[in-house]
Design a protein around this motif. Structure first.
Motif, PDB file in Angstrom:
ATOM      1  N   SER A  65      33.981  85.571   1.431  1.00  0.00           N
ATOM      2  CA  SER A  65      34.074  84.986   2.769  1.00  0.00           C
ATOM      3  C   SER A  65      35.528  84.920   3.205  1.00  0.00           C
ATOM      4  O   SER A  65      36.416  84.645   2.388  1.00  0.00           O
ATOM      5  CB  SER A  65      33.454  83.586   2.791  1.00  0.00           C
ATOM      6  N   ILE A  66      35.761  85.180   4.479  1.00  0.00           N
ATOM      7  CA  ILE A  66      37.105  85.129   5.059  1.00  0.00           C
ATOM      8  C   ILE A  66      37.062  84.215   6.267  1.00  0.00           C
ATOM      9  O   ILE A  66      36.266  84.432   7.196  1.00  0.00           O
ATOM     10  CB  ILE A  66      37.599  86.531   5.463  1.00  0.00           C
ATOM     11  N   GLN A  67      37.885  83.195   6.237  1.00  0.00           N
ATOM     12  CA  GLN A  67      37.896  82.221   7.329  1.00  0.00           C
ATOM     13  C   GLN A  67      39.249  82.255   8.037  1.00  0.00           C
ATOM     14  O   GLN A  67      40.288  81.994   7.421  1.00  0.00           O
ATOM     15  CB  GLN A  67      37.617  80.808   6.819  1.00  0.00           C
ATOM     16  N   PHE A  68      39.230  82.553   9.334  1.00  0.00           N
ATOM     17  CA  PHE A  68      40.439  82.561  10.153  1.00  0.00           C
ATOM     18  C   PHE A  68      40.616  81.179  10.766  1.00  0.00           C
ATOM     19  O   PHE A  68      39.699  80.653  11.404  1.00  0.00           O
ATOM     20  CB  PHE A  68      40.335  83.625  11.249  1.00  0.00           C
ATOM     21  N   MET A  69      41.825  80.599  10.599  1.00  0.00           N
ATOM     22  CA  MET A  69      42.072  79.229  11.009  1.00  0.00           C
ATOM     23  C   MET A  69      43.303  79.166  11.913  1.00  0.00           C
ATOM     24  O   MET A  69      44.383  78.718  11.515  1.00  0.00           O
ATOM     25  CB  MET A  69      42.280  78.348   9.777  1.00  0.00           C
ATOM     26  N   THR A  95      34.200  83.894   9.181  1.00  0.00           N
ATOM     27  CA  THR A  95      33.990  82.598   9.816  1.00  0.00           C
ATOM     28  C   THR A  95      35.307  82.157  10.455  1.00  0.00           C
ATOM     29  O   THR A  95      36.374  82.716  10.166  1.00  0.00           O
ATOM     30  CB  THR A  95      33.522  81.520   8.812  1.00  0.00           C
ATOM     31  N   PHE A  96      35.194  81.151  11.322  1.00  0.00           N
ATOM     32  CA  PHE A  96      36.366  80.677  12.051  1.00  0.00           C
ATOM     33  C   PHE A  96      36.483  79.162  11.938  1.00  0.00           C
ATOM     34  O   PHE A  96      35.494  78.456  11.675  1.00  0.00           O
ATOM     35  CB  PHE A  96      36.275  81.068  13.531  1.00  0.00           C
ATOM     36  N   GLY A  97      37.686  78.686  12.155  1.00  0.00           N
ATOM     37  CA  GLY A  97      37.923  77.251  12.166  1.00  0.00           C
ATOM     38  C   GLY A  97      39.156  76.922  12.972  1.00  0.00           C
ATOM     39  O   GLY A  97      39.897  77.814  13.404  1.00  0.00           O
ATOM     40  N   MET A  98      39.381  75.643  13.192  1.00  0.00           N
ATOM     41  CA  MET A  98      40.567  75.167  13.896  1.00  0.00           C
ATOM     42  C   MET A  98      41.111  73.951  13.179  1.00  0.00           C
ATOM     43  O   MET A  98      40.426  72.924  13.096  1.00  0.00           O
ATOM     44  CB  MET A  98      40.224  74.820  15.345  1.00  0.00           C
TER      45      MET A  98
END
Length: 323
Positions: free
Chosen positions: A107-111, A130-133
């Motif tokens: 999994s790769i999450q861009f934040m 997936t994405f996040g802030m």
């Protein structure tokens, strides 16, 4: 008295955090120290931060607390990480997209702030993207020691995957699920530009942005929302829908007021390059989608404000005010 159950601790995972600045260091230290995970940090080759991490062999808080992490200067694309967390800025990520695309990570999450999340999803694959802030406040002192403020005012980092929400909560990083993270990010980008630009203008002036600057930025946000709708997306979430329907003077007043809070402008005035890159992304999206390229978006550039942009503010902003 009712007892509130503590977050369930996740089994140890192999995690790599790309970006060893304030946010990346905060995430890495808590996931390693509180979560018990096997954490690797990737810092920019030749950077002072990389040297600090090699020197300490850990992420060190200002109180001396250590979080032992592995330190690399590039992503090992062959390593089967459970999770890659990318905390670079949007304009910095292109240099590592090829490695992320080849990565064996699950999994790769861009934040980070981005106006074009689908480009990133296309690069690494929808099934593992997936994405996040992040919503934490952190600083690194001159010696590379971390001071992080987590959960202030009830703030929670937003994420689009419940698994990673649970992971962060268990590590003492308050997080909440956002069901449409890509759209949330797209609609947040114009506000990011407005907050950073008004902070830069305030720092240039030394005591707060002018009303003209606040009005120009407020109208730029409205033009950006118009672009998002022209591209076929709704304004989201409800708080931004309400903002889109309110008079521009309401947002202008908020920007004008916030620019007079020293802590606010000092925190966000460092984002000049990020701000310019998001504006470029919005204008590029308008061209690619054959939408109107609105001059009010261009007028949000921080180079238009403060002492360095005084002449442009006087000569060029009238056009953007009425465009």
């Amino acid at each position: 008295m009712m007892q509130i159950a503590a977050p369930t601790r996740s089994p140890p995972l192999r995690i790599v955090v790309i970006g060893a600045g304030q946010i990346g260091s905060t995430f890495a230290s808590r996931l390693a120290r509180n979560g018990g995970h096997d954490v690797t940090v990737v810092a920019r080759p030749g950077s002072p931060r990389l040297a600090q991490l090699h020197r300490d062999g850990a992420i060190v808080d200002v109180d001396g607390t250590r979080a032992d992490v592995r330190v690399l200067d590039e992503l090992d694309a062959d390593a089967a990480y459970d999770l890659v967390i990318v905390t670079l800025l949007a304009h910095q990520v292109d240099t590592i997209l090829p490695a992320l695309s080849r990565s064996a990570a699950t999994s790769i999450q861009f934040m980070f702030n981005t106006f074009d999340p689908m480009r990133l999803e296309d690069a690494v694959g929808a099934t593992r993207c997936t994405f996040g802030m992040p919503f934490v406040q952190a600083r690194l002192d001159a010696d590379g020691r971390l001071k992080a403020t987590i959960g202030a005012g009830g703030q929670r980092t937003l994420m689009g995957c419940q698994q990673w929400v649970d992971l962060f909560n268990a590590a003492g990083l308050p997080a909440a699920l956002e069901p449409d993270m890509p759209l949330w990010l797209r609609c947040h980008a114009p506000l990011c530009v407005a907050f950073e630009s008004v902070s830069i203008a305030a720092m240039e002036r030394g005591n707060g942005a002018s009303w003209r600057e606040a009005i120009v930025l407020s109208r730029g946000v409205r033009a950006s929302f118009d672009l998002i709708k022209a591209m076929g997306y709704p304004i989201y979430p409800r708080s931004k829908t309400v903002l889109d329907r309110t008079p521009v003077t309401v947002l202008a007043g908020t920007l004008w007021f916030l620019s007079r809070i020293r802590s606010f402008r000092e925190l966000l005035a460092t984002g000049r390059t990020e701000c310019e890159a998001i504006i470029d992304a919005m204008l590029d999206a308008a061209r690619r989608n054959q939408c109107h390229v609105d001059g009010r978006i261009e007028a949000m550039r921080p180079s238009n404000y403060g002492t360095h942009g005084a002449n442009r503010d006087q000569q060029g902003s009238k056009t953007s005010l009425h465009s």
